[in-house]
Design a protein around this motif. Structure first.
Motif, PDB file in Angstrom:
ATOM      1  N   PRO A  13       0.800  -1.236   0.000  1.00 55.26           N
ATOM      2  CA  PRO A  13       0.000   0.000   0.000  1.00 55.26           C
ATOM      3  C   PRO A  13       0.827   1.277   0.000  1.00 55.26           C
ATOM      4  N   LEU A  14       2.111   1.188   0.335  1.00 55.86           N
ATOM      5  CA  LEU A  14       2.959   2.371   0.259  1.00 55.86           C
ATOM      6  C   LEU A  14       3.350   2.713  -1.181  1.00 55.86           C
ATOM      7  N   THR A  15       3.352   1.727  -2.048  1.00 54.75           N
ATOM      8  CA  THR A  15       3.794   1.953  -3.424  1.00 54.75           C
ATOM      9  C   THR A  15       2.685   1.764  -4.447  1.00 54.75           C
ATOM     10  N   ASP A  33       6.129   0.322   8.590  1.00 59.94           N
ATOM     11  CA  ASP A  33       6.178  -0.154   7.199  1.00 59.94           C
ATOM     12  C   ASP A  33       7.283   0.491   6.378  1.00 59.94           C
ATOM     13  N   PHE A  34       7.677   1.699   6.750  1.00 59.82           N
ATOM     14  CA  PHE A  34       8.466   2.517   5.836  1.00 59.82           C
ATOM     15  C   PHE A  34       9.871   1.988   5.569  1.00 59.82           C
ATOM     16  N   SER A  35      10.589   1.580   6.597  1.00 57.23           N
ATOM     17  CA  SER A  35      12.006   1.264   6.451  1.00 57.23           C
ATOM     18  C   SER A  35      12.258   0.200   5.388  1.00 57.23           C
ATOM     19  N   GLY A  36      11.564  -0.945   5.494  1.00 57.98           N
ATOM     20  CA  GLY A  36      11.772  -2.020   4.537  1.00 57.98           C
ATOM     21  C   GLY A  36      11.377  -1.647   3.131  1.00 57.98           C
ATOM     22  N   VAL A  37      10.286  -0.873   2.993  1.00 56.20           N
ATOM     23  CA  VAL A  37       9.835  -0.468   1.656  1.00 56.20           C
ATOM     24  C   VAL A  37      10.812   0.533   1.045  1.00 56.20           C
ATOM     25  N   PHE A  38      11.318   1.439   1.852  1.00 52.64           N
ATOM     26  CA  PHE A  38      12.327   2.376   1.354  1.00 52.64           C
ATOM     27  C   PHE A  38      13.533   1.623   0.805  1.00 52.64           C
ATOM     28  N   ASP A  39      14.033   0.659   1.562  1.00 59.03           N
ATOM     29  CA  ASP A  39      15.208  -0.099   1.116  1.00 59.03           C
ATOM     30  C   ASP A  39      14.931  -0.821  -0.195  1.00 59.03           C
ATOM     31  N   ALA A  40      13.750  -1.447  -0.298  1.00 61.14           N
ATOM     32  CA  ALA A  40      13.403  -2.166  -1.527  1.00 61.14           C
ATOM     33  C   ALA A  40      13.239  -1.214  -2.696  1.00 61.14           C
ATOM     34  N   ALA A  41      12.627  -0.051  -2.453  1.00 62.05           N
ATOM     35  CA  ALA A  41      12.411   0.919  -3.520  1.00 62.05           C
ATOM     36  C   ALA A  41      13.731   1.533  -3.996  1.00 62.05           C
ATOM     37  N   LEU A  42      14.640   1.774  -3.071  1.00 60.36           N
ATOM     38  CA  LEU A  42      15.959   2.283  -3.448  1.00 60.36           C
ATOM     39  C   LEU A  42      16.702   1.264  -4.308  1.00 60.36           C
ATOM     40  N   SER A  79       8.207   7.842  -0.796  1.00 60.70           N
ATOM     41  CA  SER A  79       8.753   9.117  -0.329  1.00 60.70           C
ATOM     42  C   SER A  79       7.634  10.127  -0.096  1.00 60.70           C
ATOM     43  N   SER A  80       6.692  10.203  -1.034  1.00 58.97           N
ATOM     44  CA  SER A  80       5.595  11.163  -0.908  1.00 58.97           C
ATOM     45  C   SER A  80       4.805  10.931   0.375  1.00 58.97           C
ATOM     46  N   ILE A  81       4.496   9.663   0.647  1.00 53.98           N
ATOM     47  CA  ILE A  81       3.721   9.353   1.848  1.00 53.98           C
ATOM     48  C   ILE A  81       4.545   9.626   3.105  1.00 53.98           C
ATOM     49  N   PHE A  82       5.814   9.233   3.077  1.00 55.15           N
ATOM     50  CA  PHE A  82       6.634   9.411   4.278  1.00 55.15           C
ATOM     51  C   PHE A  82       6.791  10.879   4.632  1.00 55.15           C
ATOM     52  N   TRP A  83       7.127  11.734   3.660  1.00 60.39           N
ATOM     53  CA  TRP A  83       7.346  13.145   3.980  1.00 60.39           C
ATOM     54  C   TRP A  83       6.034  13.823   4.342  1.00 60.39           C
ATOM     55  N   ASP A 100      17.400   8.676   9.599  1.00 60.76           N
ATOM     56  CA  ASP A 100      18.066   7.589   8.886  1.00 60.76           C
ATOM     57  C   ASP A 100      17.888   7.706   7.378  1.00 60.76           C
ATOM     58  N   ILE A 101      16.696   8.066   6.951  1.00 58.57           N
ATOM     59  CA  ILE A 101      16.368   8.066   5.531  1.00 58.57           C
ATOM     60  C   ILE A 101      16.957   9.265   4.791  1.00 58.57           C
ATOM     61  N   SER A 102      16.991  10.437   5.430  1.00 53.65           N
ATOM     62  CA  SER A 102      17.467  11.648   4.743  1.00 53.65           C
ATOM     63  C   SER A 102      18.875  11.488   4.165  1.00 53.65           C
ATOM     64  N   PRO A 103      19.880  11.087   4.953  1.00 49.21           N
ATOM     65  CA  PRO A 103      21.207  10.910   4.350  1.00 49.21           C
ATOM     66  C   PRO A 103      21.248   9.756   3.360  1.00 49.21           C
ATOM     67  N   LYS A 104      20.432   8.722   3.590  1.00 49.55           N
ATOM     68  CA  LYS A 104      20.388   7.589   2.659  1.00 49.55           C
ATOM     69  C   LYS A 104      19.879   8.044   1.292  1.00 49.55           C
ATOM     70  N   MET A 105      18.848   8.871   1.277  1.00 46.04           N
ATOM     71  CA  MET A 105      18.317   9.407   0.022  1.00 46.04           C
ATOM     72  C   MET A 105      19.336  10.322  -0.653  1.00 46.04           C
ATOM     73  N   SER A 106      20.039  11.097   0.149  1.00 49.01           N
ATOM     74  CA  SER A 106      21.060  11.982  -0.412  1.00 49.01           C
ATOM     75  C   SER A 106      22.143  11.179  -1.111  1.00 49.01           C
ATOM     76  N   ARG A 107      22.619  10.099  -0.474  1.00 52.48           N
ATOM     77  CA  ARG A 107      23.639   9.260  -1.104  1.00 52.48           C
ATOM     78  C   ARG A 107      23.120   8.651  -2.405  1.00 52.48           C
ATOM     79  N   HIS A 108      21.863   8.240  -2.382  1.00 51.95           N
ATOM     80  CA  HIS A 108      21.264   7.610  -3.559  1.00 51.95           C
ATOM     81  C   HIS A 108      21.251   8.569  -4.752  1.00 51.95           C
ATOM     82  N   PHE A 109      20.760   9.774  -4.539  1.00 56.60           N
ATOM     83  CA  PHE A 109      20.637  10.704  -5.658  1.00 56.60           C
ATOM     84  C   PHE A 109      21.977  11.323  -6.050  1.00 56.60           C
TER      85      PHE A 109
END
Length: 308
Positions: A13-15, A33-42, A79-83, A100-109
């Motif tokens: 439901p998050l995606t 729910d967010f952590s695992g879905v973020f990792d999979a989506a990244l 990301s939209s739902i989390f923020w 945890d997610i903010s620096p992870k997203m920064s590294r990704h992009f």
């Protein structure tokens, strides 16, 4: 809802938004729910980027620019739902995830922007843009994409890219800290009033203030809080200048009151890093970097408009 051991991005439901009007169904989404879905989506987005960058065919709008634009849908959705949750209905669990997610997203992009093979394909299209006879919209997307890559360090050497990625990650973490410090000051302050103090206030605001006071253990009274939904209408309608002044001073001092939520050091570090980032990318100042791709173009143009 409990997370499965392997996240199904096509069904979660998050995606996969299956609420009213195609919006998220928030009743099926929990903080855990967010952590695992973020990792999979990244991970899924990384695979999409690798497929574009590793394509051996001649770059085209479809196999490069469009693929880049349309990629990362699962990451966009979570990301939209989390923020949204972090900004409108946060709590300690969400704030810990945000840190945890903010620096992870920064590294990704940063990794995407500094991907040499990917930029080579974008650069190839950009150099051939006149010959491609693109419509105005597609041309604009191509130009902005190319510019964003350059402004994100695509043309820096290896050392410069590494330093810029570090700066971006630190700025992301500092930005999260800054926002959470403001929220802490907003959460911890309230001005309790009685009926005699409510001159000029409309009924909807009185009701909201009464609820805010009851939540804080002051049933029968009214609370001015720093939530914009209360602070702004209170400042607009209250006939009590002395009370408006109290609320105004506290609101404008959020993050400047000393202690654990003080942002003085955060702002200092952000300014230093922003200045370094601008210099690294060849700009005279961070203002010049931010304005470069806007209508104003330069800080001087802004001052010409605003200064008397």
């Amino acid at each position: 809802m409990p997370m499965p051991s392997a996240v199904d991005l096509a069904a979660h439901p998050l995606t996969t938004w299956q609420g009213p009007l195609g919006l998220p169904d928030f009743t099926r989404i929990g903080d855990g729910d967010f952590s695992g879905v973020f990792d999979a989506a990244l991970t899924a987005h990384e695979a999409e980027i690798e497929a574009i960058a590793g394509n051996t065919e001649t770059p085209t709008i479809e196999n490069t620019l469009a693929a880049l634009e349309l990629g990362g849908e699962a990451l966009d959705h979570v990301s939209s739902i989390f923020w949204c949750r972090a900004g409108a209905h946060t709590n300690e669990a969400i704030q810990a995830l945000e840190r945890d997610i903010s620096p992870k997203m920064s590294r990704h992009f940063s990794a995407i922007s500094m991907n040499e093979r990917l930029f080579a394909r974008i650069d190839d299209l950009y150099r051939r843009r006149d010959a491609l006879k693109l419509d105005a919209e597609t041309l604009r997307v191509l130009e902005k994409t190319w510019k964003n890559f350059v402004r994100s360090g695509a043309k820096l050497d290896a050392e410069g890219k590494k330093r810029l990625a570090t700066i971006n990650e630190e700025l992301s973490s500092l930005g999260t800290t800054f926002g959470q410090n403001l929220l802490a000051d907003e959460r911890d302050w309230a001005l309790f009033l009685d009926e005699a103090d409510l001159a000029g206030l409309p009924e909807f605001l009185k009701s909201a203030m009464a609820e805010a006071a009851e939540i804080r253990g002051q049933k029968g009274r009214y609370a001015v809080t720093l939530s914009r939904s209360i602070y702004e209408p209170f400042s607009t309608f209250s006939e009590r200048r002395d009370l408006r002044e109290i609320a105004f001073r506290v609101f404008t001092m959020r993050g400047q009151n000393g202690g654990a939520s003080d942002n003085t050091g955060v702002v200092r570090d952000m300014l230093k890093l922003r200045a370094e980032k601008a210099k690294l990318l060849g700009y005279a100042s961070y203002a010049a970097l931010k304005l470069d791709d806007t209508m104003a173009k330069t800080p001087e143009a802004v001052h010409t408009l605003l200064d008397p």
